[in-house]
Scaffold this motif. Structure first.
Motif, short mmCIF file in Angstrom:
data_model
loop_
_atom_site.label_atom_id
_atom_site.label_comp_id
_atom_site.label_asym_id
_atom_site.label_seq_id
_atom_site.Cartn_x
_atom_site.Cartn_y
_atom_site.Cartn_z
N ALA A 295 11.53 -10.35 -2.24
CA ALA A 295 10.69 -10.30 -1.97
C ALA A 295 10.32 -9.09 -0.94
CB ALA A 295 10.34 -11.70 -0.90
N ARG A 296 11.25 -8.96 0.45
CA ARG A 296 11.62 -8.44 0.81
C ARG A 296 11.24 -6.35 0.50
NH1 ARG A 296 10.77 -8.23 6.52
NH2 ARG A 296 11.97 -6.35 7.98
N LEU A 297 12.28 -5.61 -0.43
CA LEU A 297 12.29 -4.68 -0.84
C LEU A 297 10.68 -4.86 -1.74
CD1 LEU A 297 13.00 -2.18 -1.63
CD2 LEU A 297 13.71 -2.67 -3.14
N MET A 298 10.14 -5.58 -2.41
CA MET A 298 8.84 -5.40 -2.50
C MET A 298 7.58 -4.97 -2.15
SD MET A 298 8.70 -8.77 -6.08
CE MET A 298 6.86 -8.17 -6.05
N SER A 299 7.58 -6.56 -0.64
CA SER A 299 6.77 -5.83 0.37
C SER A 299 6.44 -4.58 1.06
CB SER A 299 6.54 -7.40 1.25
OG SER A 299 8.32 -6.83 1.74
N MET A 300 7.48 -3.54 1.68
CA MET A 300 7.97 -2.69 1.92
C MET A 300 7.26 -1.83 1.23
SD MET A 300 8.83 -3.10 4.45
CE MET A 300 8.72 -2.09 5.36
N GLY A 305 1.35 3.94 -1.93
CA GLY A 305 0.13 4.47 -2.69
C GLY A 305 0.23 3.46 -3.62
N ALA A 306 0.54 3.65 -5.16
CA ALA A 306 -0.56 2.64 -5.90
C ALA A 306 -0.17 1.62 -6.07
CB ALA A 306 0.69 3.23 -7.42
N SER A 308 -0.50 -0.39 -3.75
CA SER A 308 -1.19 -1.28 -1.94
C SER A 308 -2.01 -2.03 -2.66
CB SER A 308 -1.79 0.07 -0.90
OG SER A 308 -3.00 0.72 -2.18
N ASP A 309 -2.64 -1.91 -3.39
CA ASP A 309 -3.61 -2.85 -3.77
C ASP A 309 -3.03 -4.81 -4.26
OD1 ASP A 309 -5.54 -1.46 -3.93
OD2 ASP A 309 -5.49 -0.74 -6.30
N VAL A 310 -1.87 -4.69 -4.66
CA VAL A 310 -0.82 -6.14 -4.83
C VAL A 310 -0.28 -6.48 -2.94
CG1 VAL A 310 -1.25 -5.42 -6.92
CG2 VAL A 310 0.75 -4.74 -6.43
N SER A 311 -0.62 -5.25 -2.20
CA SER A 311 0.24 -5.55 -1.36
C SER A 311 0.33 -7.17 -1.08
CB SER A 311 0.08 -4.67 -0.11
OG SER A 311 -1.12 -4.98 0.05
N ASP A 312 -0.29 -7.49 -0.63
CA ASP A 312 -0.82 -8.97 -0.04
C ASP A 312 0.10 -9.70 -1.27
OD1 ASP A 312 -2.62 -7.76 1.82
OD2 ASP A 312 -4.58 -8.56 0.92
N ILE A 379 6.66 8.27 -11.53
CA ILE A 379 5.66 7.75 -11.73
C ILE A 379 4.27 6.90 -10.77
CG2 ILE A 379 4.40 5.91 -13.55
CD1 ILE A 379 6.92 5.99 -15.62
N TYR A 380 5.41 6.75 -10.16
CA TYR A 380 4.22 6.27 -8.68
C TYR A 380 4.23 6.70 -7.45
CZ TYR A 380 3.73 2.07 -12.11
OH TYR A 380 3.47 0.76 -13.07
N GLY A 381 5.53 7.71 -7.43
CA GLY A 381 5.68 8.39 -5.99
C GLY A 381 5.30 8.43 -5.47
N ILE A 382 6.70 7.37 -5.05
CA ILE A 382 7.16 6.57 -4.16
C ILE A 382 8.87 7.09 -3.96
CG2 ILE A 382 8.47 4.67 -3.07
CD1 ILE A 382 6.68 2.85 -4.72
#
Length: 404
Positions: A295-300, A305-306, A308-312, A379-382
């Motif tokens: 959960a923590r890693l996903m939120s960070m 970038g890619a 950000s639309d699902v960050s909430d 692919i996601y540029g992170i």
């Protein structure tokens, strides 16, 4: 200069208590153990920079099982670590040479625990028994019944047997009968569906508490009412308020006031984490910790970038990623009881959409599976260094919560 990245996999005892983690070294983008450079200084830097300061956080205070080749042992890399915090895991050896025996006896005399990996039951390895604490057997390659012939030979040396590649709880029970003490694999990820099972009242209450955090606006009275029925939740809520109010004295007169003081964002995280901890048992503690880190890693990662639309939705999705196994119920049935947003439901049930992709990639990265790091970086540029540092930070954060 090399960059190294760490995944991990839990090693559990017969009671499903975590005794340690095997640390899986990866480099970007190949997702494999980095080649050891002849330059000793550079090789030492790999370990010092990426492990020595973070090993306790990554392993949540448990033992770290670290793979060492003969070259690493000769160069005395294990001496960089506290002998109480690691297990030297021997890898890459086809037979016990005189040189290897001499090296192993040296570390044994220094007080280090030593595990033999890739054990093939050949009696030629018996010469190492006096120095070993653990022998690991890959049960995908060796029939566990064949291990019975070894049990009597290792008994005088008090060596523990660890099974690798354990996939189900059925296997776990059978392995215990053979004589295995420890287990490593994905058996705690395997949902055990109990047909017709209903939730106990306490578990229903905890799911109701999680569900309340999705109401807009938050109903602080309802949350306070649920919390008031559990002493641990009450104490936890008040501790959270105390942690937030570090610079000012706050006099709390009611749980509703405590909930409101935290504010929506902190309260949402608090109640979901505490509710999850109440749903766990001895058999699911490890999985719950993994869900918290996910959960923590996903939120960070979602702040980049890619995604950000699902960050909430990222944090709650990662946190609920373990709920199917914890409750022993199909995830499709569980989500029906909770007012979850559609992207969260699709991500949890079928790994659909961008959120589902983030969940899969993050979960796989943590346990060192597949090419998740490559996808996240290419692919996601992170940035891979960002992912690694946030994984370590997430592990430290989970340990600091102190709820398991």
């Amino acid at each position: 200069m090399y960059n190294t990245y760490i995944a991990r996999q839990a090693i559990l005892d017969r009671n499903s208590n975590t005794i340690g983690y095997e640390l899986l070294f990866r480099d970007s983008p190949k997702n494999q153990f980095p080649e050891i450079d002849p330059d000793v200084a550079s090789s030492k830097l790999i370990i010092q920079n990426h492990l020595q300061g973070d090993i306790q956080s990554v392993c949540l205070g448990k033992l770290a099982f670290i793979n060492f080749t003969e070259k690493c042992l000769v160069n005395k890399y294990p001496l960089m670590f506290d002998k109480k915090s690691i297990v030297i895991e021997l890898v890459g050896h086809s037979k016990p040479t005189d040189k290897l025996i001499k090296i192993i006896s040296f570390y044994y005399e220094q007080g280090y625990k030593i595990a033999l990996s890739e054990y093939n039951l050949d009696p030629v390895w018996d010469v190492l028994f006096p120095y070993l604490s653990i022998i690991k057997v890959n049960i995908e390659e060796i029939n566990p019944k064949r291990v019975l012939s070894v049990v009597s030979r290792i008994k005088p040396f008090n060596i523990k047997l660890a099974a690798e590649k354990v996939e189900t709880n059925f296997q776990l029970q059978a392995l215990a009968e053979v004589g295995f003490n420890y287990y490593q694999g994905y058996f705690y990820h395997e949902p055990e569906m109990v047909e017709g099972q209903t939730l106990a009242p306490m578990k229903t209450q905890m799911l109701n508490l999680i569900s309340e955090t999705f109401n807009v606006p938050l109903n602080y009275t309802a949350i306070a009412d649920i919390v008031s029925h559990d002493v641990n939740l009450t104490v936890g809520l008040l501790k959270m308020v105390n942690n937030v109010a570090t610079s000012t004295r706050v006099e709390i007169t009611s749980l509703k006031q405590a909930a409101a003081y935290l504010g929506e964002e902190k309260l949402k995280q608090f109640v979901t984490i505490l509710a999850l901890s109440k749903l766990t048992s001895e058999k699911t503690d490890e999985l719950s910790k993994q869900a918290l880190i996910t959960a923590r890693l996903m939120s960070m990662i979602a702040k980049q970038g890619a995604f950000s639309d699902v960050s909430d939705y990222a944090f709650i999705t990662g946190l609920l990623s373990a709920i199917e196994v914890i409750l022993c119920m199909p995830i499709a049935d569980i989500v029906k009881t909770m007012p979850l947003a559609d992207p969260i439901v699709k991500a949890l049930v079928s790994h659909e959409g961008l959120l589902g992709e983030l969940l899969v990639l993050t979960s796989n990265y943590i346990v060192g599976e597949g090419d998740s790091l490559t996808k996240l970086t290419e692919i996601y540029g992170i940035d891979a260094n960002f992912i690694h540092s946030e994984f370590v930070a997430a592990s430290r954060w989970c340990q600091d919560l102190g709820i398991f």
